[in-house]
Scaffold this motif. Structure first.
Motif, PDB file in Angstrom:
ATOM      1  N   HIS A  69       8.748  98.837 -71.774  1.00 13.17           N
ATOM      2  CA  HIS A  69       9.772  98.747 -70.730  1.00 13.17           C
ATOM      3  C   HIS A  69       9.210  99.070 -69.350  1.00 13.17           C
ATOM      4  N   ASN A  70       8.394 100.102 -69.256  1.00 14.07           N
ATOM      5  CA  ASN A  70       7.827 100.426 -67.948  1.00 14.07           C
ATOM      6  C   ASN A  70       6.879  99.335 -67.452  1.00 14.07           C
ATOM      7  N   SER A  71       6.172  98.671 -68.353  1.00 12.61           N
ATOM      8  CA  SER A  71       5.293  97.582 -67.907  1.00 12.61           C
ATOM      9  C   SER A  71       6.122  96.399 -67.391  1.00 12.61           C
ATOM     10  N   PHE A  72       7.277  96.164 -67.989  1.00 17.65           N
ATOM     11  CA  PHE A  72       8.136  95.063 -67.540  1.00 17.65           C
ATOM     12  C   PHE A  72       8.771  95.348 -66.182  1.00 17.65           C
ATOM     13  N   ILE A  73       9.120  96.599 -65.916  1.00 11.39           N
ATOM     14  CA  ILE A  73       9.752  96.880 -64.627  1.00 11.39           C
ATOM     15  C   ILE A  73       8.719  97.097 -63.520  1.00 11.39           C
ATOM     16  N   ALA A  74       7.502  97.442 -63.907  1.00 14.73           N
ATOM     17  CA  ALA A  74       6.464  97.680 -62.896  1.00 14.73           C
ATOM     18  C   ALA A  74       5.750  96.399 -62.475  1.00 14.73           C
ATOM     19  N   GLU A  75       5.661  95.446 -63.363  1.00 11.88           N
ATOM     20  CA  GLU A  75       4.861  94.237 -63.095  1.00 11.88           C
ATOM     21  C   GLU A  75       5.676  92.968 -63.323  1.00 11.88           C
ATOM     22  N   SER A  76       5.496  91.999 -62.452  1.00 13.72           N
ATOM     23  CA  SER A  76       6.219  90.734 -62.591  1.00 13.72           C
ATOM     24  C   SER A  76       5.415  89.665 -63.336  1.00 13.72           C
ATOM     25  N   GLN A  77       4.100  89.799 -63.369  1.00 12.89           N
ATOM     26  CA  GLN A  77       3.244  88.791 -63.998  1.00 12.89           C
ATOM     27  C   GLN A  77       2.828  89.215 -65.408  1.00 12.89           C
ATOM     28  N   GLU A 120      -5.569 105.876 -60.425  1.00 13.92           N
ATOM     29  CA  GLU A 120      -4.935 105.226 -59.269  1.00 13.92           C
ATOM     30  C   GLU A 120      -4.062 104.047 -59.707  1.00 13.92           C
ATOM     31  N   LYS A 121      -4.506 103.287 -60.695  1.00 12.81           N
ATOM     32  CA  LYS A 121      -3.691 102.183 -61.217  1.00 12.81           C
ATOM     33  C   LYS A 121      -2.424 102.723 -61.869  1.00 12.81           C
ATOM     34  N   ILE A 122      -2.550 103.807 -62.597  1.00 10.67           N
ATOM     35  CA  ILE A 122      -1.387 104.404 -63.256  1.00 10.67           C
ATOM     36  C   ILE A 122      -0.373 104.876 -62.218  1.00 10.67           C
ATOM     37  N   ILE A 123      -0.849 105.479 -61.150  1.00  5.22           N
ATOM     38  CA  ILE A 123       0.055 105.915 -60.083  1.00  5.22           C
ATOM     39  C   ILE A 123       0.763 104.709 -59.464  1.00  5.22           C
ATOM     40  N   ARG A 124       0.027 103.640 -59.228  1.00  5.05           N
ATOM     41  CA  ARG A 124       0.641 102.427 -58.664  1.00  5.05           C
ATOM     42  C   ARG A 124       1.713 101.875 -59.597  1.00  5.05           C
ATOM     43  N   ILE A 125       1.415 101.833 -60.900  1.00  9.08           N
ATOM     44  CA  ILE A 125       2.376 101.345 -61.891  1.00  9.08           C
ATOM     45  C   ILE A 125       3.607 102.249 -61.925  1.00  9.08           C
ATOM     46  N   ALA A 126       3.389 103.556 -61.930  1.00  8.14           N
ATOM     47  CA  ALA A 126       4.515 104.507 -61.962  1.00  8.14           C
ATOM     48  C   ALA A 126       5.384 104.350 -60.718  1.00  8.14           C
ATOM     49  N   LYS A 127       4.750 104.210 -59.573  1.00  8.35           N
ATOM     50  CA  LYS A 127       5.498 104.032 -58.329  1.00  8.35           C
ATOM     51  C   LYS A 127       6.328 102.746 -58.381  1.00  8.35           C
ATOM     52  N   ALA A 128       5.741 101.681 -58.875  1.00  5.10           N
ATOM     53  CA  ALA A 128       6.456 100.409 -58.974  1.00  5.10           C
ATOM     54  C   ALA A 128       7.639 100.521 -59.945  1.00  5.10           C
ATOM     55  N   ALA A 129       7.440 101.191 -61.066  1.00  2.88           N
ATOM     56  CA  ALA A 129       8.523 101.351 -62.043  1.00  2.88           C
ATOM     57  C   ALA A 129       9.666 102.173 -61.459  1.00  2.88           C
ATOM     58  N   LEU A 130       9.341 103.271 -60.807  1.00  5.98           N
ATOM     59  CA  LEU A 130      10.381 104.104 -60.191  1.00  5.98           C
ATOM     60  C   LEU A 130      11.116 103.354 -59.080  1.00  5.98           C
ATOM     61  N   ASN A 131      10.390 102.621 -58.265  1.00  8.89           N
ATOM     62  CA  ASN A 131      11.036 101.847 -57.211  1.00  8.89           C
ATOM     63  C   ASN A 131      11.959 100.781 -57.791  1.00  8.89           C
ATOM     64  N   TYR A 132      11.518 100.131 -58.855  1.00  9.26           N
ATOM     65  CA  TYR A 132      12.370  99.137 -59.508  1.00  9.26           C
ATOM     66  C   TYR A 132      13.658  99.794 -59.993  1.00  9.26           C
ATOM     67  N   TYR A 133      13.540 100.952 -60.624  1.00  9.45           N
ATOM     68  CA  TYR A 133      14.711 101.669 -61.122  1.00  9.45           C
ATOM     69  C   TYR A 133      15.649 102.042 -59.971  1.00  9.45           C
TER      70      TYR A 133
END
Length: 162
Positions: A69-77, A120-133
């Motif tokens: 679920h977090n990969s789906f909300i963090a990434e569009s591709q 750093e990639k994990i932080i970017r993914i986490a930030k994207a997931a939280l922003n999506y939420y």
């Protein structure tokens, strides 16, 4: 295009409304921020994982749901989702090893190394997931979140932001 000032102002409006309407969002935001400023990597891993884990409901297959679920909300591709899924899975395994006192088993050790090497990639993914939420909560009801996650995975919903 929006200026930096307008972008920050709009983001603040989203966060402010979400926090007012959904006070529980403060926990994942606080854990995320804590994960950014901690000194010890184990503390950072636990905080960032807790932040993202709070976005996922349920108790069964949580490590899989967490990564999926977090990969789906963090990434569009799709390719980026696959990579995010792998990193998030390793993050969850590393966190489990830390909180359960088992960081020396081969699997946990490999996951921990993958996490630290890609922090750093994990932080970017986490930030994207939280922003999506946050954007989701700004536009929709919290009660629709779980179904939205399932529908994203099955291709029945589109992402609300790209």
């Amino acid at each position: 295009p929006l200026s930096d000032r307008e972008t920050i102002s709009n983001y603040y409006k989203v966060v402010n409304k979400c926090c007012h309407d959904n006070p529980a969002i403060l926990f994942p935001l606080e854990r995320f921020n804590s994960g950014l400023i901690r000194h010890e990597i184990f503390d950072k891993i636990v905080d960032i994982t807790s932040s993202l884990e709070s976005l996922i409901s349920g108790v069964q297959e949580l490590s899989y749901k967490f990564a999926l679920h977090n990969s789906f909300i963090a990434e569009s591709q799709p390719e980026a989702r696959r990579d995010a899924f792998d990193l998030l899975h390793n993050l969850y395994v590393a966190r489990s090893g830390i909180v359960h006192g088992d960081t020396i088993s081969k699997d946990k050790e490999k996951s921990l190394k993958k996490v630290t090497d890609n922090w750093e990639k994990i932080i970017r993914i986490a930030k994207a997931a939280l922003n999506y939420y946050l954007v989701f909560l700004y536009e929709k009801k919290k009660s629709e979140w779980g179904q939205h996650l399932k529908n994203l995975v099955f291709g029945l919903d589109k992402r609300i932001v790209e």
